[in-house]
Design a protein around this motif. Structure first.
Motif, PDB file in Angstrom:
ATOM      1  N   THR A 141       0.856  -1.179   0.000  1.00 27.20           N
ATOM      2  CA  THR A 141       0.000   0.000   0.000  1.00 27.20           C
ATOM      3  C   THR A 141       0.899   1.239   0.000  1.00 27.20           C
ATOM      4  OG1 THR A 141      -0.041   0.161   2.408  1.00 27.20           O
ATOM      5  CG2 THR A 141      -1.759  -1.217   1.366  1.00 27.20           C
ATOM      6  N   TRP A 142       0.324   2.383  -0.288  1.00 26.20           N
ATOM      7  CA  TRP A 142       1.108   3.627  -0.216  1.00 26.20           C
ATOM      8  C   TRP A 142       1.620   3.823   1.201  1.00 26.20           C
ATOM      9  CZ3 TRP A 142       2.917   4.906  -4.535  1.00 26.20           C
ATOM     10  CH2 TRP A 142       2.166   4.847  -5.701  1.00 26.20           C
ATOM     11  N   SER A 143       0.788   3.484   2.166  1.00 29.12           N
ATOM     12  CA  SER A 143       1.185   3.625   3.562  1.00 29.12           C
ATOM     13  C   SER A 143       2.423   2.771   3.865  1.00 29.12           C
ATOM     14  CB  SER A 143       0.018   3.244   4.472  1.00 29.12           C
ATOM     15  OG  SER A 143       0.382   3.388   5.813  1.00 29.12           O
ATOM     16  N   GLN A 144       2.427   1.531   3.381  1.00 33.86           N
ATOM     17  CA  GLN A 144       3.584   0.661   3.609  1.00 33.86           C
ATOM     18  C   GLN A 144       4.842   1.226   2.951  1.00 33.86           C
ATOM     19  OE1 GLN A 144       1.636  -2.859   1.970  1.00 33.86           O
ATOM     20  NE2 GLN A 144       2.198  -3.969   3.853  1.00 33.86           N
ATOM     21  N   LEU A 145       4.698   1.715   1.734  1.00 30.20           N
ATOM     22  CA  LEU A 145       5.849   2.283   1.047  1.00 30.20           C
ATOM     23  C   LEU A 145       6.431   3.461   1.831  1.00 30.20           C
ATOM     24  CD1 LEU A 145       4.696   2.203  -2.696  1.00 30.20           C
ATOM     25  CD2 LEU A 145       6.378   0.724  -1.594  1.00 30.20           C
ATOM     26  N   PHE A 146       5.565   4.304   2.338  1.00 30.63           N
ATOM     27  CA  PHE A 146       6.036   5.461   3.097  1.00 30.63           C
ATOM     28  C   PHE A 146       6.585   5.051   4.463  1.00 30.63           C
ATOM     29  CE2 PHE A 146       4.174   7.846  -0.252  1.00 30.63           C
ATOM     30  CZ  PHE A 146       4.767   9.084  -0.224  1.00 30.63           C
ATOM     31  N   ASP A 147       6.021   3.990   5.055  1.00 26.47           N
ATOM     32  CA  ASP A 147       6.564   3.491   6.323  1.00 26.47           C
ATOM     33  C   ASP A 147       8.003   2.999   6.157  1.00 26.47           C
ATOM     34  OD1 ASP A 147       4.187   3.981   7.657  1.00 26.47           O
ATOM     35  OD2 ASP A 147       3.504   1.883   7.590  1.00 26.47           O
ATOM     36  N   ASP A 148       8.324   2.485   4.980  1.00 26.05           N
ATOM     37  CA  ASP A 148       9.636   1.893   4.728  1.00 26.05           C
ATOM     38  C   ASP A 148      10.667   2.883   4.168  1.00 26.05           C
ATOM     39  OD1 ASP A 148       8.656  -0.532   5.592  1.00 26.05           O
ATOM     40  OD2 ASP A 148       8.234  -1.284   3.578  1.00 26.05           O
ATOM     41  N   LEU A 149      10.285   4.136   4.026  1.00 29.30           N
ATOM     42  CA  LEU A 149      11.228   5.116   3.479  1.00 29.30           C
ATOM     43  C   LEU A 149      12.422   5.316   4.410  1.00 29.30           C
ATOM     44  CD1 LEU A 149       8.936   8.023   2.208  1.00 29.30           C
ATOM     45  CD2 LEU A 149      10.265   6.420   0.823  1.00 29.30           C
ATOM     46  N   PRO A 150      13.609   5.378   3.840  1.00 29.55           N
ATOM     47  CA  PRO A 150      14.769   5.715   4.667  1.00 29.55           C
ATOM     48  C   PRO A 150      14.660   7.168   5.148  1.00 29.55           C
ATOM     49  CG  PRO A 150      15.444   4.939   2.471  1.00 29.55           C
ATOM     50  CD  PRO A 150      13.963   5.075   2.462  1.00 29.55           C
ATOM     51  N   ALA A 151      15.280   7.458   6.269  1.00 30.46           N
ATOM     52  CA  ALA A 151      15.260   8.811   6.821  1.00 30.46           C
ATOM     53  C   ALA A 151      15.785   9.793   5.770  1.00 30.46           C
ATOM     54  CB  ALA A 151      16.107   8.870   8.077  1.00 30.46           C
ATOM     55  N   GLY A 152      15.133  10.906   5.649  1.00 31.12           N
ATOM     56  CA  GLY A 152      15.552  11.943   4.719  1.00 31.12           C
ATOM     57  C   GLY A 152      14.952  11.841   3.335  1.00 31.12           C
ATOM     58  N   SER A 153      14.358  10.709   3.002  1.00 39.18           N
ATOM     59  CA  SER A 153      13.784  10.533   1.666  1.00 39.18           C
ATOM     60  C   SER A 153      12.593  11.453   1.427  1.00 39.18           C
ATOM     61  CB  SER A 153      13.331   9.093   1.446  1.00 39.18           C
ATOM     62  OG  SER A 153      14.426   8.224   1.438  1.00 39.18           O
ATOM     63  N   GLN A 154      11.891  11.806   2.489  1.00 35.91           N
ATOM     64  CA  GLN A 154      10.693  12.630   2.312  1.00 35.91           C
ATOM     65  C   GLN A 154      11.036  14.001   1.732  1.00 35.91           C
ATOM     66  OE1 GLN A 154      11.630  11.440   5.299  1.00 35.91           O
ATOM     67  NE2 GLN A 154      11.773  13.126   6.745  1.00 35.91           N
ATOM     68  N   ASP A 155      12.230  14.517   2.036  1.00 35.78           N
ATOM     69  CA  ASP A 155      12.621  15.810   1.468  1.00 35.78           C
ATOM     70  C   ASP A 155      12.774  15.715  -0.046  1.00 35.78           C
ATOM     71  OD1 ASP A 155      12.639  16.942   4.002  1.00 35.78           O
ATOM     72  OD2 ASP A 155      14.804  16.670   4.264  1.00 35.78           O
ATOM     73  N   GLU A 156      13.453  14.665  -0.513  1.00 33.31           N
ATOM     74  CA  GLU A 156      13.620  14.509  -1.957  1.00 33.31           C
ATOM     75  C   GLU A 156      12.290  14.194  -2.623  1.00 33.31           C
ATOM     76  OE1 GLU A 156      16.431  12.328  -5.298  1.00 33.31           O
ATOM     77  OE2 GLU A 156      16.761  11.861  -3.192  1.00 33.31           O
ATOM     78  N   LEU A 157      11.440  13.403  -1.960  1.00 32.94           N
ATOM     79  CA  LEU A 157      10.113  13.129  -2.527  1.00 32.94           C
ATOM     80  C   LEU A 157       9.296  14.413  -2.620  1.00 32.94           C
ATOM     81  CD1 LEU A 157       9.076   9.728  -0.928  1.00 32.94           C
ATOM     82  CD2 LEU A 157       9.513  10.206  -3.346  1.00 32.94           C
ATOM     83  N   GLY A 158       9.468  15.301  -1.657  1.00 34.98           N
ATOM     84  CA  GLY A 158       8.783  16.594  -1.723  1.00 34.98           C
ATOM     85  C   GLY A 158       9.213  17.383  -2.947  1.00 34.98           C
ATOM     86  N   ASP A 159      10.510  17.312  -3.275  1.00 34.40           N
ATOM     87  CA  ASP A 159      11.012  17.993  -4.470  1.00 34.40           C
ATOM     88  C   ASP A 159      10.469  17.356  -5.746  1.00 34.40           C
ATOM     89  OD1 ASP A 159      12.514  19.689  -2.850  1.00 34.40           O
ATOM     90  OD2 ASP A 159      14.355  18.520  -3.085  1.00 34.40           O
ATOM     91  N   LEU A 160      10.119  16.076  -5.668  1.00 38.64           N
ATOM     92  CA  LEU A 160       9.603  15.328  -6.818  1.00 38.64           C
ATOM     93  C   LEU A 160       8.082  15.192  -6.784  1.00 38.64           C
ATOM     94  CD1 LEU A 160      12.253  12.463  -6.738  1.00 38.64           C
ATOM     95  CD2 LEU A 160      12.148  14.345  -8.396  1.00 38.64           C
ATOM     96  N   PHE A 161       7.416  15.954  -5.931  1.00 35.83           N
ATOM     97  CA  PHE A 161       5.987  15.787  -5.662  1.00 35.83           C
ATOM     98  C   PHE A 161       5.158  15.721  -6.950  1.00 35.83           C
ATOM     99  CE2 PHE A 161       1.713  17.211  -4.494  1.00 35.83           C
ATOM    100  CZ  PHE A 161       1.454  16.399  -3.401  1.00 35.83           C
ATOM    101  N   ASP A 162       5.431  16.601  -7.912  1.00 36.19           N
ATOM    102  CA  ASP A 162       4.645  16.615  -9.150  1.00 36.19           C
ATOM    103  C   ASP A 162       4.837  15.357  -9.987  1.00 36.19           C
ATOM    104  OD1 ASP A 162       7.341  17.681  -9.647  1.00 36.19           O
ATOM    105  OD2 ASP A 162       6.633  17.948 -11.700  1.00 36.19           O
ATOM    106  N   ALA A 163       5.923  14.618  -9.740  1.00 33.06           N
ATOM    107  CA  ALA A 163       6.198  13.389 -10.496  1.00 33.06           C
ATOM    108  C   ALA A 163       5.655  12.147  -9.798  1.00 33.06           C
ATOM    109  CB  ALA A 163       7.703  13.238 -10.717  1.00 33.06           C
TER     110      ALA A 163
END
Length: 116
Positions: free
Chosen positions: A75-97
């Motif tokens: 699920t999307w929730s599982q994918l986000f639970d498994d993100l390495p620390a700091g990945s959310q910043d780069e995902l934020g930069d890629l939000f439109d993608a």
């Protein structure tokens, strides 16, 4: 008249770009001027580069999201639970993608990134 001073008819440029995009030369206007051909070529290559950039951004987003293999589709929730620390910043930069579901999960967890 030189190529720089020739009038450019938008409908001719559109027809040339469509013929290039669809790889169908039957739509090429026979009376296209050099300026119209140049304008169409510029637009076509600009779109191609923009499309490639977006595909690269989407690929990078998936690389960040898929950090391990799963036995069942995650699920999307599982994918986000498994993100390495700091990945959310780069995902934020890629939000439109990000796919729509990933955007919703990102927003739920971190809020909407600035500039979106």
């Amino acid at each position: 008249m030189t190529a720089e001073t020739e009038p450019v008819r938008p409908e001719v440029v559109d027809a040339i770009v469509a013929a290039l995009t669809e790889t169908d030369p039957s739509g090429l206007p026979a009376d296209a001027t050099r300026a119209e051909k140049d304008a169409a070529k510029d637009r076509y290559f600009t779109r191609m580069v923009a499309g490639r950039d977006q595909r690269d951004r989407q690929s990078r987003a998936w690389e960040l999201l898929l950090t391990r293999s799963y036995d069942d589709p995650p699920t999307w929730s599982q994918l986000f639970d498994d993100l390495p620390a700091g990945s959310q910043d780069e995902l934020g930069d890629l939000f439109d993608a990000l796919p729509e579901g990933a955007q919703a999960e990102y927003t739920k967890r971190y809020g909407t990134p600035a500039g979106v």
